[in-house]
Each structure stands twice: as C-alpha cells, then as structure tokens.
Design an enzyme around this catalytic site. Structure first.
Site, mmCIF file in Angstrom:
data_model
loop_
_atom_site.group_PDB
_atom_site.id
_atom_site.type_symbol
_atom_site.label_atom_id
_atom_site.label_comp_id
_atom_site.label_asym_id
_atom_site.label_seq_id
_atom_site.Cartn_x
_atom_site.Cartn_y
_atom_site.Cartn_z
ATOM 1 N N TYR A 70 0.762 -1.157 -0.005
ATOM 2 C CA TYR A 70 0.027 -0.026 -0.089
ATOM 3 C C TYR A 70 0.861 1.322 -0.161
ATOM 4 C CZ TYR A 70 -3.207 3.527 2.067
ATOM 5 O OH TYR A 70 -4.129 4.399 2.568
ATOM 6 N N LYS B 61 1.280 4.248 -2.819
ATOM 7 C CA LYS B 61 1.074 5.498 -2.893
ATOM 8 C C LYS B 61 2.248 6.465 -2.824
ATOM 9 C CE LYS B 61 -3.417 5.846 -0.777
ATOM 10 N NZ LYS B 61 -4.471 6.520 -1.322
HETATM 11 N N1 LIG Z 1 -8.930 5.489 7.093
HETATM 12 C C1 LIG Z 1 -7.520 5.776 7.239
HETATM 13 O O1 LIG Z 1 -6.948 5.886 8.215
HETATM 14 C C2 LIG Z 1 -6.620 6.320 5.984
HETATM 15 C C3 LIG Z 1 -5.081 6.776 6.290
HETATM 16 C C4 LIG Z 1 -4.382 7.044 5.335
HETATM 17 C C5 LIG Z 1 -4.868 7.367 3.874
HETATM 18 N N2 LIG Z 1 -6.140 7.050 3.891
HETATM 19 C C6 LIG Z 1 -6.719 7.138 2.264
HETATM 20 O O2 LIG Z 1 -8.150 7.680 2.376
HETATM 21 C C7 LIG Z 1 -8.974 7.564 1.175
HETATM 22 C C8 LIG Z 1 -10.063 6.887 1.341
HETATM 23 O O3 LIG Z 1 -9.840 5.693 2.236
HETATM 24 P P1 LIG Z 1 -10.896 5.057 3.368
HETATM 25 O O4 LIG Z 1 -10.162 5.064 4.485
HETATM 26 O O5 LIG Z 1 -12.168 5.943 3.298
HETATM 27 O O6 LIG Z 1 -11.376 3.581 2.837
HETATM 28 P P2 LIG Z 1 -12.394 2.880 2.539
HETATM 29 O O7 LIG Z 1 -13.635 3.113 3.415
HETATM 30 O O8 LIG Z 1 -12.123 1.505 2.267
HETATM 31 O O9 LIG Z 1 -13.085 3.427 1.091
HETATM 32 C C9 LIG Z 1 -12.167 3.164 -0.146
HETATM 33 C C10 LIG Z 1 -12.928 3.804 -1.305
HETATM 34 O O10 LIG Z 1 -12.489 3.502 -2.596
HETATM 35 C C11 LIG Z 1 -13.098 2.703 -3.616
HETATM 36 N N3 LIG Z 1 -12.338 1.998 -4.359
HETATM 37 C C12 LIG Z 1 -11.640 0.988 -4.132
HETATM 38 N N4 LIG Z 1 -10.952 0.378 -5.311
HETATM 39 C C13 LIG Z 1 -11.515 1.428 -6.310
HETATM 40 C C14 LIG Z 1 -11.227 1.329 -7.718
HETATM 41 N N5 LIG Z 1 -10.700 0.187 -8.330
HETATM 42 N N6 LIG Z 1 -12.091 2.353 -8.430
HETATM 43 C C15 LIG Z 1 -12.576 3.145 -7.838
HETATM 44 N N7 LIG Z 1 -12.930 3.350 -6.216
HETATM 45 C C16 LIG Z 1 -12.209 2.214 -5.724
HETATM 46 C C17 LIG Z 1 -14.225 1.973 -2.599
HETATM 47 O O11 LIG Z 1 -15.167 1.563 -3.277
HETATM 48 P P3 LIG Z 1 -16.037 0.437 -3.311
HETATM 49 O O12 LIG Z 1 -17.022 0.676 -2.197
HETATM 50 O O13 LIG Z 1 -16.471 -0.188 -4.353
HETATM 51 O O14 LIG Z 1 -15.203 -0.892 -2.645
HETATM 52 C C18 LIG Z 1 -14.319 3.071 -1.494
HETATM 53 O O15 LIG Z 1 -15.337 3.759 -1.978
HETATM 54 C C19 LIG Z 1 -7.977 6.346 0.418
HETATM 55 O O16 LIG Z 1 -7.073 6.834 -0.758
HETATM 56 C C20 LIG Z 1 -6.844 5.892 1.762
HETATM 57 O O17 LIG Z 1 -5.572 5.440 1.143
HETATM 58 C C21 LIG Z 1 -6.942 6.564 4.722
#
Ligand SMILES: NC(=O)c1ccc[n+]([C@@H]2O[C@H](COP(=O)([O-])OP(=O)(O)OC[C@H]3O[C@@H](n4cnc5c(N)ncnc54)[C@H](OP(=O)(O)O)[C@@H]3O)[C@@H](O)[C@H]2O)c1
Length: 270
Positions: free
Chosen positions: A167, A171
């Site tokens: 991951y 990134k």
């Molecule tokens: N949560 C944290 O602590 C954290 C920390 C650092 C960075 N981030 C970043 O924040 C962002 C949002 O993540 P999140 O934490 O909200 O995770 P999440 O709840 O798992 O959401 C991920 C989203 O990405 C979509 N997705 C996955 N694969 C895809 C694809 N091939 N094409 C289009 N959409 C796709 C998913 O859609 P589906 O419903 O269809 O799977 C979902 O809407 C990400 O970039 C993540 O790396 C999060």
C-alpha cells in the site's frame, strides 16, 4: 458555486467528503463503482440534496473515467474546479506483515502489488488525464490526491514503519505521479498536491485477529513516541474537515505544488 469530482464516494472518507462538501450549494459529482448502492445511501442519508450527482467511476476501467468526465462536462457546462482523488485499492494482505515476510510468497506478492499499482498509480493517471481538460477551464484549478504518511520516506525511516508495505509503495508512486502532473500543469495555474488524512476509523480493523491486532499495537506504540498527543484514530468527520482546510489554505504561490502534506498541512503526520 464551485464544482467538485470526488472518487470512491461509496463509503469511508469519500462519503464524508460528499456529505460535507454538498452541505452548501456546491455541485458535487461522486464517482463510485456501485452506482445503485451509492445512490441508495445518498437518498437515505442525504435526501433532498439535488446538488449531488453519482456517476460510475472505476480506477481499473479507463472507459468509465472518460465517460464520467464527459458526463461531468454536461452537468457543469464544461469546467471543473476541484478533483479529489480519494478512492484507493484496499487490501488487507499486506496490512500486518513486513515486506520480507510477504516476499516469501512471490506469486501472491506479484498479484497484490500489481493490483495496488494498477488502481492507485495507473488508475489515477487515467483519472487526472480524463479530467484535466475540465480543470483547465475551471476557476479554482485544484487536484488533490488523498495519500498517506506511510508513503513518506522520512517518517518511514524515522519510525521503522514496517507494515502495509505494498500500500505504501503504491501511494509513494501516487505521490510522484501527482508531482509529475504538477510539474507539467502548475504553469497553467493548476495546484496538484497529496494530502494524508491522518489515521481515521473507517472500520478497517473491525475483523482483526489477535495476532494482527498485536502488529497494529506495535505500530501504534511507534506513533505514540512520534506524537505523544496521539490518542487514536480520528472520525471521518474530523479528518475530512481538516483535509478540506488544508487544500483551501494551499496554493502554488505558497509552495504547496506537488508536495505530500498531512491533515495539518505540514510534515507532522500525527
Ligand atoms: N482511513 C485511514 O486511516 C486512512 C489513512 C491514510 C490514508 N487514507 C486514504 O483515504 C482514502 C479513503 O480511504 P478510506 O479510509 O475511506 O477507505 P474505504 O472506506 O475502504 O474507502 C475506499 C474507497 O475507494 C473505493 N475504491 C476501491 N477500489 C476502487 C477502484 N478500483 N476504483 C474506484 N474506487 C475504488 C471504494 O469503493 P468500493 O465500495 O466499490 O470498494 C471506497 O469507496 C484512500 O485513498 C486511503 O488510502 C485513509
């Protein structure tokens, strides 16, 4: 009012971006893989917000991104102010082990790393390329990639952060890819930048085993030495508020173009 395209709005931070940004009269276009399920959630939780449009957008499917850009142009009249690259391939295979352990299963490693790279790097190149003609016609001209501090070399080296290597590698590719777009388009006034949202509870560690939880606790202890004030994950509401504040304050003139910053807008990731 400004227009926004946000990817990955089905859940997590993406849905929260959609919720907060559509609370005023902005035009908000959310891309999702499952349009029907996302529209249903919007109807249930954000009913009456006629400024929300949900379109199909899959980072692994170039045609959906091109079509989403064409449909966005129809909605906005041909321009776009903000593109928020929030969607991310999420896999739990690499979440709890260091890279040397994962490399002992080379076939699985190749499959998993390819999936990360395909969505996070190639998918977002195709996303940016599909929407840049609209961004160039917009007033605000901001393209924000939601990245992670886990992809920052300094904090990785300082804290010896071992977990989630695939991951983090993907990134880091996203960060560089965003910097390359910045290098090309900042002279046309487009701010491209990467922002980490912090550690946010979106339910990812709901089904962890005791051994996996022990790995996470080791990382949490490292976080504690880095930031003694760190008390645990933020809510999506807090994180999204912080990230929006970062991109609102950021500009090419202030030196933000192409950089990776935290939800504080600097290199303090926790
Ligand atoms: N949560 C944290 O602590 C954290 C920390 C650092 C960075 N981030 C970043 O924040 C962002 C949002 O993540 P999140 O934490 O909200 O995770 P999440 O709840 O798992 O959401 C991920 C989203 O990405 C979509 N997705 C996955 N694969 C895809 C694809 N091939 N094409 C289009 N959409 C796709 C998913 O859609 P589906 O419903 O269809 O799977 C979902 O809407 C990400 O970039 C993540 O790396 C999060």
């Amino acid at each position: 009012m400004p227009s926004y395209v946000i990817t990955g709005v089905s859940k997590g931070l993406g849905f929260e971006f959609l919720r907060q940004i559509s609370s005023t009269n902005n035009t908000v276009i959310g891309l999702a893989r499952d349009v029907a399920a996302t529209k249903k959630r919007v109807n249930e939780e954000l009913s009456g917000r006629t400024n929300i449009h949900i379109l199909h957008g899959d980072l692994n499917d170039y045609e959906t991104l091109q079509k989403a850009a064409a449909e966005t142009a129809d909605i906005t009249g041909g321009s776009l102010d903000y593109l928020i690259a929030n969607a991310s391939h999420i896999s739990y295979w690499d979440s709890y082990d260091p890279i040397g352990t994962l490399a002992q299963d080379p076939k699985r490693l190749e499959k998993e790393l390819t999936e990360h790279y395909r969505a996070t790097v190639l998918g977002n190149i195709n996303l940016y390329a599909s929407f840049i003609p609209l961004i160039l016609k917009g007033q605000v001209k901001k393209v924000i990639a939601i990245s992670t501090g886990l992809s920052d070399l300094d904090i990785t080296n300082q804290l010896e952060l071992e977990l989630a290597p695939l991951y983090a590698i993907a990134k880091a590719g996203l960060n560089m890819m965003t910097a390359k777009f910045s290098a090309q388009y900042r002279k046309e006034g487009v701010l491209f930048m990467n922002v980490c949202p912090g550690v946010v509870d979106v339910g990812h560690s709901r089904n962890t085993t005791p051994a996996q939880m022990a790995s996470l606790m080791t990382m949490r202890e490292k976080f504690q030495t880095y930031a003694p004030h760190f008390k645990g994950p933020a809510t999506p509401e807090e994180s999204v508020r912080d990230v929006i504040s970062v991109w609102e304050r950021a500009s090419i003139e202030k030196g933000d173009a192409g950089h990776l910053v935290s939800h504080f807008g600097d290199k303090q990731f926790l």
